[in-house]
Design an enzyme around this catalytic site. Sequence first.
Site, short mmCIF file in Angstrom:
data_model
loop_
_atom_site.label_atom_id
_atom_site.label_comp_id
_atom_site.label_asym_id
_atom_site.label_seq_id
_atom_site.Cartn_x
_atom_site.Cartn_y
_atom_site.Cartn_z
N GLY A 48 0.88 -1.16 0.00
CA GLY A 48 0.00 0.00 0.00
C GLY A 48 0.92 1.20 0.00
O GLY A 48 2.03 1.12 -0.50
N GLU A 49 0.48 2.30 0.58
CA GLU A 49 1.35 3.47 0.67
C GLU A 49 1.88 3.59 2.10
O GLU A 49 1.11 3.78 3.04
CB GLU A 49 0.60 4.73 0.23
CG GLU A 49 0.39 4.78 -1.27
CD GLU A 49 1.70 4.63 -2.08
OE1 GLU A 49 2.70 5.28 -1.73
OE2 GLU A 49 1.70 3.84 -3.04
N SER A 50 3.20 3.47 2.24
CA SER A 50 3.78 3.42 3.58
C SER A 50 3.55 4.72 4.36
O SER A 50 3.35 4.69 5.57
CB SER A 50 5.28 3.11 3.50
OG SER A 50 5.94 4.07 2.71
N CYS A 80 6.39 -5.21 0.71
CA CYS A 80 6.47 -3.91 0.03
C CYS A 80 6.38 -2.77 1.05
O CYS A 80 7.30 -2.58 1.83
CB CYS A 80 5.42 -3.82 -1.06
SG CYS A 80 5.70 -2.46 -2.19
N ARG A 109 12.51 3.99 -0.76
CA ARG A 109 11.12 3.91 -1.24
C ARG A 109 11.06 4.12 -2.75
O ARG A 109 11.73 5.00 -3.28
CB ARG A 109 10.32 5.01 -0.51
CG ARG A 109 8.83 4.83 -0.58
CD ARG A 109 8.13 5.90 0.25
NE ARG A 109 6.69 5.86 0.04
CZ ARG A 109 5.85 6.81 0.42
NH1 ARG A 109 6.31 7.87 1.05
NH2 ARG A 109 4.56 6.70 0.18
N ILE A 135 5.83 -3.82 -7.42
CA ILE A 135 5.01 -2.67 -7.78
C ILE A 135 5.53 -1.43 -7.07
O ILE A 135 5.45 -1.32 -5.86
CB ILE A 135 3.53 -2.93 -7.44
CG1 ILE A 135 3.05 -4.11 -8.30
CG2 ILE A 135 2.69 -1.69 -7.68
CD1 ILE A 135 1.70 -4.60 -7.96
N ARG A 136 6.10 -0.49 -7.86
CA ARG A 136 6.71 0.71 -7.26
C ARG A 136 7.51 0.29 -6.03
O ARG A 136 7.40 0.87 -4.95
CB ARG A 136 5.62 1.72 -6.87
CG ARG A 136 4.95 2.39 -8.08
CD ARG A 136 3.71 3.20 -7.69
NE ARG A 136 3.90 4.02 -6.52
CZ ARG A 136 4.34 5.28 -6.52
NH1 ARG A 136 4.62 5.87 -7.66
NH2 ARG A 136 4.49 5.96 -5.41
N HIS A 171 5.28 -8.84 -3.89
CA HIS A 171 3.92 -9.11 -3.42
C HIS A 171 3.50 -10.58 -3.57
O HIS A 171 2.78 -10.92 -4.51
CB HIS A 171 2.93 -8.24 -4.20
CG HIS A 171 3.08 -6.80 -3.91
ND1 HIS A 171 2.61 -6.23 -2.75
CD2 HIS A 171 3.69 -5.80 -4.59
CE1 HIS A 171 2.90 -4.94 -2.75
NE2 HIS A 171 3.57 -4.66 -3.85
N GLU A 173 1.28 -11.99 -2.08
CA GLU A 173 -0.18 -12.08 -1.94
C GLU A 173 -0.91 -11.94 -3.27
O GLU A 173 -2.09 -12.22 -3.36
CB GLU A 173 -0.68 -11.05 -0.92
CG GLU A 173 -0.73 -9.60 -1.41
CD GLU A 173 0.62 -8.88 -1.35
OE1 GLU A 173 1.65 -9.55 -1.20
OE2 GLU A 173 0.62 -7.64 -1.49
#
Lengths: 194, 299
Positions: A48-50, A80, A109, A135-136, A171, A173
Amino acid sequence: MNGVVGVLALQGAFAAHCEKLAALDVECIEVRTTEDLGKVTALVMPGGESSTMSHLLVSSGLFDVIDERIADGMAVFGTCAGMILLASDIADGRDDQRSFSALDISVRRNAYGRQVDSFETDLATPFGDVHGVFIRAPRIERIGKSVEVLGSHDGDPVLVRQGRVLAASFHPELNEDERLHRFFVEEIVMKEQE
Amino acid sequence: MTSGNASSVGTLKVKRGLAEMLKGGVIMDVVNAEQAKIAEDAGACAVMALERVPADIRRDGGVARMSDPEMIEGIKSVVRIPVMAKARIGHFVEAQILEALGVDFVDESEVLTPADETHHIDKFAFTVPFVCGATNLGEALRRISEGACMIRSKGEAGTGNIVEAVRHLRSILGDIRKITQADSAELFQWAKTLQAPLPLVQEIAETGKLPVPIFCAGGIATPADAALAMQLGAEAVFVGSGIFKSDDPAPRARAIVEATTHFRDAHVLAKVSRGLGAPMTGIAMDEINGTQRFAERGW
């Protein structure tokens, strides 16, 4: 197994982790409050976004409680953004971004680039080839002596373990593959603390 | 996938994966770097860079186009979270430019003036993922069949009125619930009625959900609106005019972030809804005539 695995559900891909754990017949709940955390024996921190998660960890009061639980030996698996939350040092984050320092690594990041650079690839690990979706993704730029590297990509560690803390810059998951979640549950969560 | 060290970019898994990462979050419309910082400070999981928020596009009239690359780059340079930007429906060159700029998600958006009244963009042709709006399940499945990696219920952007978003979410998610009850013969009729590809209808019958995340957009102005969308089944929310057209954007942005995470907890919702100042004024649907309705754009 006895006990419940929590998935931090403040923001991000928590639903995908819950599905993976459910497929292993592990009882799983979403964790948004300190009350939720009290019900779990282990915690997964999703992608997600940390910086968003850091913000919500503080406002919900979860940050300090999770910090104490990790110090007491709670098993944790971060993917991530979840790995960023566990790292001891973060480069290119926000100045106010917090992390648990549960894993002696430095991460940068979004170091693999923006979304157009996101990629998938196969990774050699002790469990055989694992497919990695990046992903990013954050890059691990330094690892401490007590950190074990379980998988690498182009020379950089991407799957690491330090005691009861497991982390991946990709990821697991998002794949049709439960091996990493099974490893976390069977070899870390269910093993007695030393 | 091949074995060894071969790696691939722009795959469906990588593109849908970013949509997965944005779940449970708030994507905020911003028109400059200063607003982008306010959004990131408040805990937004992404920002949508655009020159005018929908409320202003609605007020100004005329043709609304892709934003100036300079403005998009200005926003990209000040935040670490993903940056999205809008291309006109069917305007694949605007989308090519946005991809070249390195935006993280392209919104093929009805808020801008459509460039093609028959065709949407072939989104499989791009490395960057796309989000598209939908008012009903058929429209959502047509967009997915063109390669959209995220669906947002359209609502009616720039109104501060949640009624259309609720209508669209209920329509999409209600039909999904019905399809899970249908027998295999009835699925052919569903595909025909929805004007959607049969394999996607069959997939929904099996999984009970869309193959991509569904977010809510168009009319969210308060923390309660965001929580309503989430309780109805949206997996994240877009807030456009609702934040920066309100009296005091920063606290409202923070409150909407909290409400989206704790959407089932009425005590948290009561706490964060206090003392936010006036929300955007808003527009009732009967005050908007047909041609001014953004949701009707798209085919």
